[in-house]
Write an enzyme that holds these catalytic residues in place. Structure first.
Site: not given
Length: 185
Positions: A87, A117, A183
């Protein structure tokens, strides 16, 4: 493949004093230019796919959809499967490698960063490289951040806004900062 790119693919740290650093810098400059052009002028999905194919150096399957704007800093180490959806406003920092398998859905404003880093201030300009792998049929929710070295398992869901710093088991939903399993699917 240039020696510096081989070392990067092997996960070696990237340092500005590397004798081949200029070769890396040229690719980054090209990628920045091509991303700006793609985001400003690609008004059809086929054009976005074509421009992004130029950036990453390999064809993108026509079943894959990318909505601009899309950002990357290197591009050469992105691999996209079939039937992927990305998207608007996603950012892929791919110097360490980003692989997205088939049927993955990525929400708006997702950030994938395969680089980090060192904590040591004396070495902070070094770039540490760890690949990201998003397995088949995963769904990454809006605004999620996937950090270096993470694998998101098959069919997993990363909730919107999650910050993922550890591997996501397959068939689970993770949420929060840092992301934790909430879940099992």
């Amino acid at each position: 493949m240039e020696p510096i790119f081989q070392r990067m693919r092997a996960g070696e740290p990237l340092r500005k004093d590397d004798p081949d650093y200029n070769t890396f810098g040229k690719v980054v400059a090209r990628t920045i230019r091509l991303c700006v052009e793609m985001n400003a002028t690609a008004t059809e999905l086929d054009k976005v796919r074509s421009r992004l194919s130029d950036i990453i150096g390999t064809g993108i399957d026509e079943s894959t959809t990318i909505f601009p704007p899309f950002y990357t800093n290197f591009g050469r180490f992105i691999r996209l499967g079939k039937n992927v959806f990305i998207n608007h406003n996603c950012s892929f920092l791919d110097i360490g490698g980003i692989t997205i398998e088939d049927d993955v859905q990525i929400g708006p404003s997702v950030k994938l960063t395969s680089e980090n880093h060192p904590l040591d201030p004396a070495d902070r300009k070094t770039v540490l490289l760890q690949p990201i792998l998003i397995k088949r049929n995963a769904w990454i929710g809006a605004g999620a951040i996937i950090l270096p070295g993470v694998t998101v398992g098959e069919n997993a869901v990363v909730a919107a806004g999650a910050v993922v710093s550890r591997d996501v088991p397959p068939n689970t939903v993770v949420a929060g900062i840092p992301a934790k399993v909430v879940k099992i699917l």
